[in-house]
Design a protein around this motif. Structure first.
Motif, short mmCIF file in Angstrom:
data_model
loop_
_atom_site.label_atom_id
_atom_site.label_comp_id
_atom_site.label_asym_id
_atom_site.label_seq_id
_atom_site.Cartn_x
_atom_site.Cartn_y
_atom_site.Cartn_z
N PRO A 35 -6.40 2.78 2.57
CA PRO A 35 -7.35 2.02 3.46
C PRO A 35 -7.39 0.77 3.44
O PRO A 35 -7.03 -0.12 2.61
CB PRO A 35 -8.78 2.43 2.76
CG PRO A 35 -8.41 3.48 1.87
CD PRO A 35 -6.98 3.76 1.56
N LEU A 36 -7.46 -0.12 4.56
CA LEU A 36 -7.52 -1.36 4.86
C LEU A 36 -8.82 -1.93 4.68
O LEU A 36 -8.91 -3.19 4.35
CB LEU A 36 -6.98 -1.55 6.33
CG LEU A 36 -5.72 -1.51 6.72
CD1 LEU A 36 -5.44 -1.63 8.27
CD2 LEU A 36 -4.58 -2.35 5.99
N ALA A 37 -9.86 -1.41 5.02
CA ALA A 37 -11.19 -2.19 5.11
C ALA A 37 -11.95 -1.38 4.16
O ALA A 37 -13.22 -1.10 4.62
CB ALA A 37 -11.55 -2.47 6.47
N SER A 38 -11.75 -1.07 3.07
CA SER A 38 -12.74 0.02 2.23
C SER A 38 -13.28 -0.89 1.09
O SER A 38 -14.01 -0.27 0.23
CB SER A 38 -11.81 0.93 1.66
OG SER A 38 -10.92 0.50 0.68
N GLY A 39 -13.16 -2.13 1.12
CA GLY A 39 -13.64 -3.05 -0.02
C GLY A 39 -12.70 -2.84 -1.19
O GLY A 39 -13.14 -3.47 -2.12
N ASP A 40 -11.57 -2.57 -1.19
CA ASP A 40 -10.58 -2.85 -2.25
C ASP A 40 -10.27 -4.14 -2.07
O ASP A 40 -9.85 -5.21 -1.07
CB ASP A 40 -9.13 -1.89 -1.77
CG ASP A 40 -9.58 -0.41 -1.90
OD1 ASP A 40 -10.48 -0.09 -2.80
OD2 ASP A 40 -8.86 0.23 -1.13
N ILE A 41 -9.82 -4.67 -3.29
CA ILE A 41 -9.44 -5.98 -3.81
C ILE A 41 -7.87 -6.24 -3.95
O ILE A 41 -7.45 -5.22 -4.55
CB ILE A 41 -10.13 -6.42 -5.09
CG1 ILE A 41 -11.44 -6.46 -4.72
CG2 ILE A 41 -9.91 -7.88 -5.52
CD1 ILE A 41 -12.57 -6.66 -5.99
N ALA A 42 -7.26 -7.09 -3.04
CA ALA A 42 -5.87 -7.46 -3.40
C ALA A 42 -5.63 -8.20 -4.69
O ALA A 42 -6.40 -8.90 -4.92
CB ALA A 42 -5.21 -8.12 -2.13
N GLU A 43 -4.46 -7.81 -5.19
CA GLU A 43 -4.02 -8.74 -6.43
C GLU A 43 -2.93 -9.55 -6.05
O GLU A 43 -1.88 -9.19 -5.26
CB GLU A 43 -3.36 -7.66 -7.59
CG GLU A 43 -4.51 -6.73 -8.09
CD GLU A 43 -5.80 -7.55 -9.10
OE1 GLU A 43 -5.13 -8.49 -9.60
OE2 GLU A 43 -6.48 -6.96 -9.19
N LEU A 44 -3.17 -10.60 -5.98
CA LEU A 44 -2.24 -11.89 -5.49
C LEU A 44 -1.32 -12.36 -6.68
O LEU A 44 -1.77 -12.35 -7.60
CB LEU A 44 -2.96 -12.91 -4.78
CG LEU A 44 -3.82 -12.39 -3.57
CD1 LEU A 44 -4.31 -13.65 -2.90
CD2 LEU A 44 -2.98 -11.78 -2.57
N SER A 45 -0.03 -12.95 -6.12
CA SER A 45 0.65 -13.45 -7.13
C SER A 45 1.04 -14.89 -6.41
O SER A 45 0.58 -15.37 -5.24
CB SER A 45 1.89 -12.69 -7.14
OG SER A 45 2.60 -12.55 -6.03
N ASP A 46 1.85 -15.81 -7.31
CA ASP A 46 2.52 -17.00 -6.87
C ASP A 46 3.02 -16.85 -5.28
O ASP A 46 2.81 -17.68 -4.31
CB ASP A 46 3.26 -17.77 -7.78
CG ASP A 46 2.73 -18.43 -8.74
OD1 ASP A 46 1.32 -18.85 -8.67
OD2 ASP A 46 2.99 -18.56 -9.84
#
Length: 145
Positions: A35-46
């Motif tokens: 899902p793209l817009a389900s409220g999941d949170i992306a884990e970002l890196s440098d």
């Protein structure tokens, strides 16, 4: 024809073009099928932060946090709750400042948790300190008009 919105997948971080009228239909990523817009949170890196911010047409709210931070841990479920409430309107992401020290330094993170709201890859607002989901939503409403 409906306007296309670029949404970055929170799971694989691929950019997807979605008709704006279909955002409420909870579309899936064309690459990973999640899902793209389900409220999941992306884990970002440098390495991935700049691309994530640049590719998203949605405003992006990034939580700068660390695993040893008590207020960060307390705010995590509140951040998740707000992410579900704002799904399809604001993309939510987290950046661990211990692992992504370059990005934390680039954005001048001096205290955590710090939330930064980005639009078009540019910082538009910043807030430090833990907040409840309702406080976070009220702050977002004030920033997004």
């Amino acid at each position: 024809m409906s306007e296309l919105v670029h949404i970055v997948c929170p799971h694989c971080q691929k950019a997807n073009r979605v008709p704006a009228s279909r955002l409420q239909d909870r579309p899936n990523c064309g690459a990973c099928k999640k899902p793209l817009a389900s409220g999941d949170i992306a884990e970002l890196s440098d390495a991935g932060m700049a691309g994530f911010l640049a590719k998203s047409d949605l405003p992006v709210l990034v939580d700068f946090w660390a695993s040893w931070c008590g207020p960060c841990k307390a705010m995590a479920p509140e951040f998740q709750s707000a992410a579900r409430d704002w799904a399809g309107t604001v993309a939510f992401a987290k950046l661990n400042t211990e692992q992504a020290q370059q990005a934390a330094a680039q954005y001048g993170i001096r205290s955590i948790p710090t939330l930064i709201l980005f639009r078009g890859g540019r910082e538009v607002a910043r807030q430090s300190g833990a907040m409840s989901a309702s406080q976070l939503s009220a702050w977002l409403r004030g920033q997004l008009g």
